[in-house]
Scaffold this motif. Structure first.
Motif, PDB file in Angstrom:
ATOM      1  N   CYS A  75     -15.811 -34.568 -11.457  1.00  0.00           N
ATOM      2  CA  CYS A  75     -16.410 -33.257 -11.184  1.00  0.00           C
ATOM      3  C   CYS A  75     -17.931 -33.329 -11.275  1.00  0.00           C
ATOM      4  CB  CYS A  75     -15.885 -32.216 -12.173  1.00  0.00           C
ATOM      5  SG  CYS A  75     -14.165 -31.730 -11.926  1.00  0.00           S
ATOM      6  N   GLU A  76     -18.425 -34.025 -12.284  1.00  0.00           N
ATOM      7  CA  GLU A  76     -19.871 -34.129 -12.467  1.00  0.00           C
ATOM      8  C   GLU A  76     -20.521 -34.887 -11.315  1.00  0.00           C
ATOM      9  OE1 GLU A  76     -20.065 -35.986 -16.269  1.00  0.00           O
ATOM     10  OE2 GLU A  76     -19.910 -34.085 -17.380  1.00  0.00           O
ATOM     11  N   ARG A  77     -19.893 -35.995 -10.902  1.00  0.00           N
ATOM     12  CA  ARG A  77     -20.439 -36.772  -9.787  1.00  0.00           C
ATOM     13  C   ARG A  77     -20.426 -35.959  -8.496  1.00  0.00           C
ATOM     14  NH1 ARG A  77     -17.988 -41.012  -7.841  1.00  0.00           N
ATOM     15  NH2 ARG A  77     -15.913 -40.434  -8.593  1.00  0.00           N
ATOM     16  N   ALA A  78     -19.342 -35.225  -8.276  1.00  0.00           N
ATOM     17  CA  ALA A  78     -19.222 -34.438  -7.046  1.00  0.00           C
ATOM     18  C   ALA A  78     -20.253 -33.321  -7.012  1.00  0.00           C
ATOM     19  CB  ALA A  78     -17.812 -33.868  -6.932  1.00  0.00           C
ATOM     20  N   SER A  79     -20.465 -32.643  -8.143  1.00  0.00           N
ATOM     21  CA  SER A  79     -21.440 -31.545  -8.160  1.00  0.00           C
ATOM     22  C   SER A  79     -22.857 -32.071  -7.899  1.00  0.00           C
ATOM     23  CB  SER A  79     -21.389 -30.799  -9.491  1.00  0.00           C
ATOM     24  OG  SER A  79     -21.847 -31.607 -10.556  1.00  0.00           O
ATOM     25  N   ALA A  80     -23.165 -33.233  -8.481  1.00  0.00           N
ATOM     26  CA  ALA A  80     -24.491 -33.818  -8.288  1.00  0.00           C
ATOM     27  C   ALA A  80     -24.719 -34.223  -6.836  1.00  0.00           C
ATOM     28  CB  ALA A  80     -24.662 -35.028  -9.205  1.00  0.00           C
ATOM     29  N   ALA A  81     -23.658 -34.684  -6.164  1.00  0.00           N
ATOM     30  CA  ALA A  81     -23.786 -35.112  -4.769  1.00  0.00           C
ATOM     31  C   ALA A  81     -23.797 -33.938  -3.801  1.00  0.00           C
ATOM     32  CB  ALA A  81     -22.648 -36.067  -4.420  1.00  0.00           C
ATOM     33  N   LEU A  82     -23.015 -32.909  -4.090  1.00  0.00           N
ATOM     34  CA  LEU A  82     -22.891 -31.785  -3.156  1.00  0.00           C
ATOM     35  C   LEU A  82     -24.076 -30.823  -3.220  1.00  0.00           C
ATOM     36  CD1 LEU A  82     -19.101 -30.924  -3.552  1.00  0.00           C
ATOM     37  CD2 LEU A  82     -20.208 -31.813  -1.500  1.00  0.00           C
ATOM     38  N   SER A  83     -24.634 -30.611  -4.394  1.00  0.00           N
ATOM     39  CA  SER A  83     -25.686 -29.596  -4.560  1.00  0.00           C
ATOM     40  C   SER A  83     -26.843 -29.762  -3.581  1.00  0.00           C
ATOM     41  CB  SER A  83     -26.200 -29.597  -6.003  1.00  0.00           C
ATOM     42  OG  SER A  83     -25.214 -29.128  -6.880  1.00  0.00           O
ATOM     43  N   PRO A  84     -27.469 -30.959  -3.481  1.00  0.00           N
ATOM     44  CA  PRO A  84     -28.585 -31.082  -2.536  1.00  0.00           C
ATOM     45  C   PRO A  84     -28.160 -30.941  -1.084  1.00  0.00           C
ATOM     46  CG  PRO A  84     -28.025 -33.220  -3.491  1.00  0.00           C
ATOM     47  CD  PRO A  84     -27.265 -32.197  -4.258  1.00  0.00           C
ATOM     48  N   VAL A  85     -26.953 -31.390  -0.764  1.00  0.00           N
ATOM     49  CA  VAL A  85     -26.467 -31.259   0.614  1.00  0.00           C
ATOM     50  C   VAL A  85     -26.275 -29.787   0.961  1.00  0.00           C
ATOM     51  CG1 VAL A  85     -24.580 -31.800   2.198  1.00  0.00           C
ATOM     52  CG2 VAL A  85     -25.360 -33.523   0.548  1.00  0.00           C
ATOM     53  N   PHE A  86     -25.686 -29.029   0.057  1.00  0.00           N
ATOM     54  CA  PHE A  86     -25.477 -27.598   0.293  1.00  0.00           C
ATOM     55  C   PHE A  86     -26.810 -26.867   0.419  1.00  0.00           C
ATOM     56  CE2 PHE A  86     -20.959 -27.203  -1.713  1.00  0.00           C
ATOM     57  CZ  PHE A  86     -20.441 -27.885  -0.630  1.00  0.00           C
TER      58      PHE A  86
END
Length: 245
Positions: A75-86
Motif C-alpha cells: 500500500c505504501e509503495r503504491a501510494s508513493a507511485a500513484l500520487s505524482p502521476v495523479f
C-alpha cells in the motif's frame, strides 16, 4: 460446466495482465486506466476504484498481488507511485484524499481468477443485464467455465422455501459481484493470515532482505472490520486544478 481447477486462471506475467471483466464506470474507469500501468510496474494489479464523499472527497484505489495478497508495504509503495502521476493527470477538479487498500475479506470479484478462487464461497451478484428476468442473485459459486458469452459463473441459489436452483451468469454481463462475509470466509482468511505471518517470521534470505509485512485483520471486537483489509490513507489532501477547484 466444468469446475475451475486450482491454481486459478492466470495471464502473462503470472496473472498481472489478466483483464478485469467487471470494470468501474465514469470517473472511476478513467482513473483506473491511469492507475493500472503504475500498479503493474510494482507487481500489483487494480481491483477497483471508488470515489466517495467521505471526509470531503476520497479516491480509493483497491489493489492486490496476483495471488490476492496485499501488504501494508505494498500500500505504501503504491501510494508513493500513484500520487505524482495523479497530480500530473489532474484526476479530480477538487481537493481529494487518496486511499490505498487491499480487497478485504468480502472482496469484489472482477476477474475470472477471482471467481475461480472463490469456488465454494457465497457471493452477491448484480447483473448489468437481466438473466431469467432478474438482476440480483445470491448463492454459492459452484464452478467457473467458458460459456457462449465468455467466462460464466454457475451459482447455486437457495430460495426462501429452501428449494435450490442453478443459474449460469456471464461475468462480462455483471455490474458488481462480491463475496458475502460469512463465518467460514472469516476462518479461511484467518488461516491465510496465520500462514503469512509464519512466512514473514522466517529468517531473511542471503541478502538480509526483510519480508513484506502482511496485512493484519482485526477479528474479535468487530469481525466486520476484517473485511477492510490493509489500508493506507494519505494524510494530506491533494489539490484540484491550478484554480483550486
Amino acid at each position: 460446466m466444468v469446475e475451475a481447477q486450482h491454481p486459478s486462471v492466470s495471464g502473462p506475467a503470472d496473472g498481472l495482465d489478466e483483464p478485469r471483466l467487471i470494470e468501474d464506470a465514469g470517473a472511476g474507469m478513467r482513473i483506473g486506466r491511469i492507475a493500472a500501468p503504475v500498479l503493474r510496474d510494482l507487481g500489483l494489479r487494480l481491483v477497483r476504484v471508488k470515489i466517495s464523499a467521505t471526509a470531503g472527497t476520497t479516491v480509493q484505489i483497491m489493489a492486490e498481488r496476483p495471488d490476492g495478497s496485499m501488504s501494508i508495504d505494498d500500500c505504501e509503495r503504491a501510494s508513493a507511485a500513484l500520487s505524482p502521476v495523479f497530480d500530473v493527470e489532474d484526476i479530480m477538479t477538487q481537493a481529494y484524499r487518496l486511499e490505498l487498500s487491499s480487497p478485504g475479506i468480502d472482496r469484489p470479484l472482477v476477474r475470472q481468477s477471482d471467481f475461480a478462487r472463490a469456488v465454494g464461497g457465497e457471493a452477491r451478484i448484480e447483473m448489468a443485464t437481466a438473466v431469467d428476468g432478474r438482476k440480483r442473485f445470491r448463492g454459492v459459486i459452484e464452478a467457473v467455465a467458458d460459456g457462449p458469452d465468455g467466462p460464466a459463473v454457475r451459482l447455486l441459489v437457495t430460495a426462501d422455501d429452501q428449494s435450490e436452483s442453478r443459474v449460469d451468469l456471464p461475468i462480462r454481463n455483471m455490474g458488481e459481484a462480491r463475496l458475502v462475509l460469512t463465518e467460514d470466509l472469516i476462518r479461511a482468511a484467518l488461516r491465510r493470515e496465520k500462514a503469512a505471518l509464519k512466512e514473514a517470521r522466517r529468517p531473511a534470505g542471503p541478502r538480509g532482505a526483510a519480508a513484506a509485512r502482511p496485512a493484519k485483520h482485526k477479528t474479535n471486537s468487530n469481525r466486520k472490520a476484517a473485511a477492510r483489509g490493509a489500508a493506507l490513507e494519505l494524510n494530506e489532501p491533494h489539490e484540484g486544478d491550478s484554480n483550486g477547484r
